[in-house]
Design a protein around this motif. Structure first.
Motif, short mmCIF file in Angstrom:
data_model
loop_
_atom_site.label_atom_id
_atom_site.label_comp_id
_atom_site.label_asym_id
_atom_site.label_seq_id
_atom_site.Cartn_x
_atom_site.Cartn_y
_atom_site.Cartn_z
N TRP A 58 0.84 -1.20 0.00
CA TRP A 58 0.00 0.00 0.00
C TRP A 58 0.88 1.25 0.00
CZ3 TRP A 58 -0.53 3.92 3.65
CH2 TRP A 58 -1.60 4.79 3.45
N PHE A 59 1.93 1.26 0.83
CA PHE A 59 2.84 2.41 0.87
C PHE A 59 3.54 2.62 -0.47
CE2 PHE A 59 2.81 2.44 5.59
CZ PHE A 59 2.61 3.80 5.77
N VAL A 60 3.98 1.55 -1.10
CA VAL A 60 4.62 1.66 -2.42
C VAL A 60 3.65 2.32 -3.40
CG1 VAL A 60 5.40 0.31 -4.42
CG2 VAL A 60 6.22 -0.27 -2.12
N SER A 61 2.41 1.88 -3.38
CA SER A 61 1.39 2.42 -4.27
C SER A 61 1.11 3.89 -3.96
CB SER A 61 0.12 1.58 -4.16
OG SER A 61 -0.86 2.04 -5.05
N LEU A 62 0.95 4.21 -2.70
CA LEU A 62 0.66 5.59 -2.30
C LEU A 62 1.79 6.53 -2.70
CD1 LEU A 62 -1.11 7.68 -0.85
CD2 LEU A 62 0.05 7.04 1.28
N ILE A 63 3.02 6.13 -2.45
CA ILE A 63 4.17 6.97 -2.82
C ILE A 63 4.20 7.19 -4.33
CG2 ILE A 63 6.70 7.11 -2.85
CD1 ILE A 63 5.33 7.61 -0.08
N GLY A 64 3.88 6.15 -5.10
CA GLY A 64 3.81 6.30 -6.55
C GLY A 64 2.76 7.32 -6.96
N ALA A 65 1.59 7.26 -6.33
CA ALA A 65 0.52 8.22 -6.64
C ALA A 65 0.94 9.64 -6.29
CB ALA A 65 -0.76 7.84 -5.91
N ILE A 66 1.56 9.80 -5.14
CA ILE A 66 2.01 11.13 -4.72
C ILE A 66 3.04 11.69 -5.69
CG2 ILE A 66 3.34 12.35 -2.93
CD1 ILE A 66 1.87 10.51 -0.88
N ASN A 67 3.93 10.82 -6.17
CA ASN A 67 5.00 11.24 -7.10
C ASN A 67 4.55 11.26 -8.56
OD1 ASN A 67 6.89 11.60 -5.06
ND2 ASN A 67 7.52 9.48 -5.13
N GLU A 68 3.26 11.04 -8.79
CA GLU A 68 2.67 11.06 -10.13
C GLU A 68 3.32 10.02 -11.06
OE1 GLU A 68 2.75 15.08 -11.60
OE2 GLU A 68 1.58 15.83 -9.91
N GLU A 69 3.64 8.84 -10.48
CA GLU A 69 4.20 7.73 -11.24
C GLU A 69 3.24 6.56 -11.17
OE1 GLU A 69 7.74 6.83 -9.11
OE2 GLU A 69 8.82 8.58 -9.80
N GLU A 70 3.08 5.84 -12.25
CA GLU A 70 2.25 4.63 -12.23
C GLU A 70 3.11 3.50 -11.68
OE1 GLU A 70 0.64 4.13 -16.14
OE2 GLU A 70 -0.91 5.63 -15.77
N LYS A 71 3.07 3.32 -10.39
CA LYS A 71 3.90 2.35 -9.68
C LYS A 71 3.08 1.10 -9.40
CE LYS A 71 7.87 2.09 -7.39
NZ LYS A 71 9.12 2.05 -8.06
N LEU A 72 3.47 -0.02 -10.01
CA LEU A 72 2.76 -1.28 -9.80
C LEU A 72 3.05 -1.83 -8.41
CD1 LEU A 72 3.51 -2.99 -13.21
CD2 LEU A 72 1.27 -2.23 -12.41
N VAL A 73 2.04 -2.42 -7.80
CA VAL A 73 2.21 -3.12 -6.54
C VAL A 73 3.15 -4.30 -6.82
CG1 VAL A 73 1.01 -4.56 -4.86
CG2 VAL A 73 -0.04 -2.45 -5.65
N PRO A 74 4.15 -4.55 -5.95
CA PRO A 74 5.06 -5.67 -6.18
C PRO A 74 4.31 -7.00 -6.35
CG PRO A 74 5.89 -4.27 -4.43
CD PRO A 74 4.51 -3.78 -4.77
N PHE A 75 4.82 -7.84 -7.20
CA PHE A 75 4.36 -9.20 -7.47
C PHE A 75 3.03 -9.28 -8.24
CE2 PHE A 75 6.80 -9.54 -3.45
CZ PHE A 75 7.91 -10.19 -3.97
#
Length: 110
Positions: free
Chosen positions: A80-97
């Motif tokens: 969830w943190f990985v995803s939230l940080i991606g959203a904040i940084n305006e990057e489409e960050k996939l959840v691991p795995f």
């Protein structure tokens, strides 16, 4: 990231999607009126994480072990943190795995 403008426009709703299941529902409703691909990306990620969380709480905790469930919860919080940080940084960050699978499984969320 596919579209910087879409990321900037959808950032707020993408972040709202991370605030519990209620936030995900609110972001879904807000995204229905004016579709944004960045928000849709994070809606799919959060629907997947919410489903994993429900499975963890109902099945793993109930039938396997509370300790295993606790470990899975810790992992889901990290995702969830990985995803939230991606959203904040305006990057489409996939959840691991499972992030790519979430995008495929929930591609109807647009």
């Amino acid at each position: 990231m596919r579209n910087l403008s879409a990321a900037q426009d959808g950032k707020t709703n993408a972040i709202i999607a991370h605030i519990t299941i209620i936030g995900t529902i609110i972001a879904f409703v807000l995204n229905n009126s004016s579709k944004n691909e960045f928000t849709s990306f994070y809606l799919r990620q959060m629907v997947g994480l919410h489903l994993l969380s429900f499975i963890n709480e109902w099945f793993i905790r109930g039938y396997v072990s509370g300790v295993v469930s606790w470990a899975i919860t810790a992992l889901l919080v990290a995702f969830w943190f990985v995803s939230l940080i991606g959203a904040i940084n305006e990057e489409e960050k996939l959840v691991p795995f499972l992030g790519e699978q979430f995008q495929d499984w929930f591609k109807g969320i647009q």
